[in-house]
Design an enzyme around this catalytic site. Structure first.
Site, short mmCIF file in Angstrom:
data_model
loop_
_atom_site.label_atom_id
_atom_site.label_comp_id
_atom_site.label_asym_id
_atom_site.label_seq_id
_atom_site.Cartn_x
_atom_site.Cartn_y
_atom_site.Cartn_z
N SER A 1 0.82 -1.21 0.00
CA SER A 1 0.00 0.00 0.00
C SER A 1 0.85 1.25 0.00
CB SER A 1 -0.91 -0.05 1.23
OG SER A 1 -0.84 1.14 1.95
N LYS A 2 0.25 2.34 -0.47
CA LYS A 2 1.03 3.58 -0.52
C LYS A 2 1.04 4.28 0.82
CE LYS A 2 -2.53 5.87 -3.28
NZ LYS A 2 -2.67 6.59 -4.55
N ARG A 3 0.26 3.76 1.75
CA ARG A 3 0.17 4.43 3.05
C ARG A 3 1.52 4.56 3.73
NH1 ARG A 3 -5.29 3.08 3.21
NH2 ARG A 3 -6.17 4.94 2.29
N GLY B 1 4.30 4.74 2.42
CA GLY B 1 5.24 5.60 1.68
C GLY B 1 6.20 4.87 0.77
#
Ligand code: GLU
Length: 493
Positions: A263-265, A267
């Site tokens: 996930s891009k959460r 970073g």
């Protein structure tokens, strides 16, 4: 067959994530495979998530990757954001300003398929908390469904804050056929009366996506798995409008090595980071194509053109695809191998300079030799300084690996080093002639040959008994550096 029209519809909330690039790629490959059109639309109706500059970054990363946009938002020759096509604008906030959504929401309200909701956020939260406490799935309880339209309109006219919600039919199965996952059915009782227009007057994603996909003539919606559960609402909206729904294709989730959603959460996984690490667009694209899709053969190396020829959704997996960085390196390495030495030299130079191992004035011919020497081992450009650092590091910062230490602690090693040092005294600088004959000379002088000759010399100079062509290292490092290194080894081992 109708002309295929697909779209990549990102919300520019930051940098482009690798999962987003994979979605864009699968859209693009399908468009090219079918001779259809690839659109890019910006979904920015959620103003709270808006990030300045994100759009430019996103378009730049796409352009870098080789994905070409036929219609919608794109960069022009000067790198400026522009829009092209007959269905514009292609940025949803601009569509809001043009009032494009107004008549569609009015139509739903007039036909009783959507309703004004005056509930405050506090009330909605309270209802949800209670439902959770009762072990129910939290959703809007439908209080405002029964307000007569005339009364609701008066309240709206009087300025009362409100949203507009979709009025889902009670207890109805909504089915759609996903091209990858097959038939999927949801019951409306398990769905929320989706907000279509927010309190700020902006449409929600769910409303805008349906109106826009319809108005833009999208035939295939290709997007990430996370949207499956929203699809029944979209399908119902198409039905409510009397429009033909597009085909749905939900791509398998990209997983990290722990098999959790990549996930891009947290970073990581931003395309920009891969660019910075020195991956090539051809390598990243080839790798991403294999992330969820498999060709009909054992072949794994494909150009974009070959991918477009072979790609179809029938060979996309149903289950999640694990992002394996070693595989990416392996695939990318193929493309590095295909570069000319001149091209590779140009590519690795900024990485070598940034690492501090060399500066801008470092001779071009030596850098070329370095590129040629390491080409077969470089998988991405940032590998170049890592692989070749021992040619440049100060002796005190060097590490000699275990095997190397063993090889240089022998009596043979001492003889070899002395002989090498003596020959260095005879020359001003190491040239090719010296580099290619020195080992023979010291072999003759010491009588040591084979592994016993090569291992200690290589180990002393490069820190390892293995590595690429040693005579190249002699030239790259030069007389002074080698002299210094050999003396250091003599004294310290
Ligand atoms: N705007 C959505 C996103 O950011 C796109 C969803 C869709 O493709 O329908 O992922």
């Amino acid at each position: 067959m109708e002309n295929v029209r697909v779209r990549f519809a990102p919300s520019p909330t930051g940098y482009l994530h690798i999962g987003g690039l994979r979605t864009a790629l699968f859209n693009y490959l399908y468009a090219r495979h079918t001779g259809g059109d690839m659109l890019l639309r910006i979904e920015d109706t959620d103003r709270t998530r808006f990030v300045e500059g994100a759009l430019e970054n996103l378009l730049k990363a796409l352009k870098w990757s080789g994905i070409e946009i036929d219609e919608g938002v794109m960069l022009d020759e000067n790198g400026e954001v522009t829009q092209k096509g007959d269905c514009g604008p292609y940025i949803q906030s601009e569509r809001v300003e043009e009032g494009i959504y107004d008549k569609y929401i009015d139509q739903l309200i007039e036909e009783g398929k959507a309703y004004y909701c005056f509930c405050s956020q506090e009330r909605i939260d309270k209802v949800r908390d209670q439902q959770r406490a009762d072990g129910l799935t939290p959703k809007y309880d439908g209080l405002c469904r029964s307000i007569p339209l005339e009364e609701a309109k008066k309240r709206v006219a009087a300025g009362e804050p409100h949203t507009v919600r979709l009025k889902l039919p009670v207890n109805r199965d909504i089915t759609f056929n996903d091209k990858i996952k097959g038939k999927i059915t949801f019951n409306t009782d398990d769905q929320d009366d989706q907000v279509l227009i927010k309190r700020d007057g902006f449409p929600t994603y769910h409303f805008a996506v349906v109106v826009d996909d319809h108005l833009m003539g999208i035939t295939h919606v290709v997007r990430g798995d996370e949207w499956v559960s929203s699809t029944p609402k979209h399908v119902y909206l198409y039905e409510a409008f009397g429009w033909k729904a597009p085909e749905y294709i939900h791509l398998p989730t990209v997983l990290n090595k722990d098999h959790k959603k990549y996930s891009k959460r947290n970073g990581d996984g931003m395309v920009e980071d891969f660019i910075e690490e020195g991956y090539m667009p051809e390598g990243l694209i080839n790798f991403l194509a294999l992330l969820g899709w498999s060709p009909d053969s054992e072949e794994e190396i494909f150009t974009m053109k070959q991918l477009a020829e072979q790609f179809d959704f029938d060979r996309v997996n149903k289950t999640g695809a694990v992002f394996d960085k070693r595989k990416l390196d392996w695939v990318n390495g193929h493309y590095v191998r295909d570069l000319s030495v001149d091209e590779l030299t140009e590519k690795i130079k900024p990485y070598m300079v940034k690492s501090g191992l060399i500066d801008e004035s470092y001779p071009e011919d030596k850098l070329k030799l370095l590129a040629a020497t390491w080409q077969s081992a470089i998988d991405k450009f940032s590998d170049a300084p890592e692989l070749s650092k021992n040619y440049f590091l100060a002796d005190k910062d060097m590490t000699w690996d275990e095997e190397a230490v063993e090889a240089i602690k022998t009596d043979d090693a001492k003889k070899l080093i002395d002989s090498f040092l003596n020959h260095l005294e005879e020359i001003d600088e190491i040239d090719e002639e010296f580099a290619s004959t020195i080992m023979k000379k010291i072999q003759k002088e010491t009588g040591i040959k084979g592994k016993n000759l090569w291992f200690p010399v290589r180990a002393a100079i490069t820190g390892s008994v293995h590595g690429p062509e040693l005579s190249n290292a002699f030239v790259i490092m030069g007389k002074e550096k080698i002299k210094e290194r050999l003396n250091y080894v003599k004294e310290n081992f």
